[in-house]
Design an enzyme around this catalytic site. Structure first.
Site, mmCIF file in Angstrom:
data_model
loop_
_atom_site.group_PDB
_atom_site.id
_atom_site.type_symbol
_atom_site.label_atom_id
_atom_site.label_comp_id
_atom_site.label_asym_id
_atom_site.label_seq_id
_atom_site.Cartn_x
_atom_site.Cartn_y
_atom_site.Cartn_z
ATOM 1 N N LYS A 1 0.827 -1.206 0.000
ATOM 2 C CA LYS A 1 0.000 0.000 0.000
ATOM 3 C C LYS A 1 0.861 1.255 0.000
ATOM 4 O O LYS A 1 0.602 2.198 -0.756
ATOM 5 C CB LYS A 1 -0.924 -0.012 1.228
ATOM 6 C CG LYS A 1 -1.799 1.213 1.394
ATOM 7 C CD LYS A 1 -2.607 1.080 2.677
ATOM 8 C CE LYS A 1 -1.722 1.000 3.891
ATOM 9 N NZ LYS A 1 -2.461 0.736 5.148
ATOM 10 N N TYR B 1 -9.197 3.329 7.495
ATOM 11 C CA TYR B 1 -7.849 3.463 6.935
ATOM 12 C C TYR B 1 -7.815 3.114 5.447
ATOM 13 O O TYR B 1 -7.381 3.902 4.610
ATOM 14 C CB TYR B 1 -6.902 2.451 7.591
ATOM 15 C CG TYR B 1 -6.382 2.725 8.960
ATOM 16 C CD1 TYR B 1 -5.047 3.042 9.151
ATOM 17 C CD2 TYR B 1 -7.191 2.605 10.086
ATOM 18 C CE1 TYR B 1 -4.524 3.234 10.415
ATOM 19 C CE2 TYR B 1 -6.682 2.797 11.360
ATOM 20 C CZ TYR B 1 -5.347 3.115 11.517
ATOM 21 O OH TYR B 1 -4.841 3.306 12.765
ATOM 22 N N GLU C 1 9.373 21.164 13.429
ATOM 23 C CA GLU C 1 9.691 22.173 14.439
ATOM 24 C C GLU C 1 8.445 22.861 14.968
ATOM 25 O O GLU C 1 8.456 23.426 16.068
ATOM 26 C CB GLU C 1 10.663 23.213 13.881
ATOM 27 C CG GLU C 1 10.063 24.160 12.852
ATOM 28 C CD GLU C 1 11.007 25.276 12.435
ATOM 29 O OE1 GLU C 1 11.737 25.794 13.309
ATOM 30 O OE2 GLU C 1 11.023 25.613 11.248
#
Length: 431
Positions: free
Chosen positions: A29, A155, A418
């Site tokens: 996948k 999913y 960050e």
């Protein structure tokens, strides 16, 4: 691992070594996800000075190269087992009693039996279901369809919607609920919905398929709302069920729950004291790394005199939709039920890679913090490489890092990651 601890071990596998993930799951996948992303990469290349002409996609090349890689991985698993001294039976095993399995015409006995047969795609009993395929078949299609209808909202459904669209397929996703990805943080679900709409994936919610009709070379989907959709292929991604059929469980004391998952103790023991089970077949956490951790824990406990426990408290996971989802810890809804006051930190922006382009795909990040202890209890992200970024945060959250720990951590600039250590101002509080 069990063989490495000195146990005499045999394994029976009737299909392929490596299980769902390696063969018809995460690995192929993700290779398909990589393949489907090149279309947008080509679109964005010009602003960086590249002229990309005469692009075209050949399905057979991607499919066959994927299959070649899967076979390579299969061989690695076989070699690992052989090197460890594990006896391999490439056939189905059926339980005859608490210590015996039948493999072909042979009876094999063992002090302990471990069931790790995983799960299997499920198609509900809708009229014309034989005209539909599952993710298993999607990896091996002879031809890529021009139009694909995906039924489901988890999913697999959302990931294949992105793959198909990226490979040039006219894609429709049909889900019976009000919004896909149930169980994920609500802000993540809403954000992904908006991003998939931008990619012109046709999203149909609060509707369901009542019939699939085959008319010559095309399929027709009849929806509960009365709508009729024409398509070339129907992919059912409506979940997976524990693979217990034909195992001979009725010959033992092993019991199943209401979803036909094998019931186990915290030591993976079934109601038959000599039989154990772990992974998807127990229908608890259908995630490959969880099954791997459980297998490791089983081996250590049974054959190395360790008292090992798997930590299920903060399981990180990723959805390889486009853009990716990465998440670890509690959702906002879960946090609200457990903690008296939760501070929410959020950030949304266009990632640096896209600022020169006309593409307006957004990245979203979210931290949940228990105000009383300052501990970070959830981290969620939608954006490029979300899984890679969240994996690092999973270490911090498992180690009970606080928001102050995040704030005093120096970021790496310029990166997406960050942002998780520069979110200073909370957007709201709940509770």
């Amino acid at each position: 691992m069990s063989a490495g601890f000195g146990a005499r071990v045999a394994i029976a596998e009737e299909r392929y070594f490596g299980g769902t993930c390696v063969n018809v799951g995460c690995v192929p996948k993700k290779l398909f996800v990589y393949g489907s992303q090149f279309f947008e990469e080509f679109q964005n290349a010009s602003v960086y000075g590249w002229s990309v002409n005469n692009t075209g996609f050949d399905w057979a090349t991607l499919r066959d190269n994927k299959t070649k890689e899967i076979k390579r991985l299969n061989n690695i698993y076989v070699n690992l087992l052989t090197a460890a001294g594990v006896e391999i039976f490439e056939h189905k095993a059926q339980l005859l009693d608490s210590h015996t399995v039948r493999i072909n015409d042979r009876k094999v006995t063992a002090q302990k039996i471990l069931i790790a047969t995983g799960s299997w795609p499920y198609i509900p009993n809708v009229q014309g279901r034989d005209n539909a395929i599952t993710s298993n078949e999607m990896f091996y299609l002879d031809q890529l369809p021009n139009r694909l209808a995906i039924v489901g909202g988890g999913y697999i459904a959302v990931e294949f919607a992105g793959i198909a669209k990226g490979l040039g397929v006219e894609t429709t996703l049909i889900y019976r609920g009000p919004l896909f990805l149930r169980g994920f943080d609500i802000d993540i679900r809403r954000f992904v919905y908006e991003e998939l709409k931008k990619k012109e994936i046709n999203l149909i919610f609060e509707d369901d398929v009542t019939e699939i009709r085959k008319n010559s070379d095309k399929l027709q989907i009849i929806l509960a709302s009365g709508k009729v959709l024409d398509t070339d292929e129907v992919l059912y991604a409506t979940g997976r069920k524990p693979l217990v059929s034909g195992l001979g469980i009725e010959n033992t004391y092993v019991s199943l729950n209401e979803r036909r998952g094998i019931e186990i103790s915290d030591k993976f023991q079934t109601r038959d004291p000599n039989i154990f089970a772990l992974g998807d077949v127990t229908d608890r956490f259908q995630l490959t790394p969880v099954a791997i951790a459980e297998g490791s824990s089983f081996a250590r406990t049974q054959f190395n005199q360790e008292q090992h426990q798997v930590n299920y408290d903060a399981i990180p996971t990723c959805v390889f939709c486009q853009p990716n989802i990465g998440t670890v810890g509690l959702t906002e809804e879960q946090a609200q039920e457990i903690y008296s006051t939760v501070d929410v930190y959020e950030s949304s922006f266009i990632p640096m890679k896209l600022v020169l382009t006309e593409k307006k795909e957004q990245t979203y990040m979210k931290l949940l913090v228990d105000r009383k202890t300052d501990r970070v209890i959830g981290a969620h992200m939608v954006g490029p490489d979300a899984g890679e970024i969240i994996q690092g945060l999973a270490v911090a959250i498992t180690a009970n890092a606080t928001k102050s720990d995040f704030d005093r951590t120096i970021g790496i600039h310029p990166t997406l990651a960050e942002e998780f250590v520069t979110m200073r101002n909370k957007t709201r509080s709940i509770g």
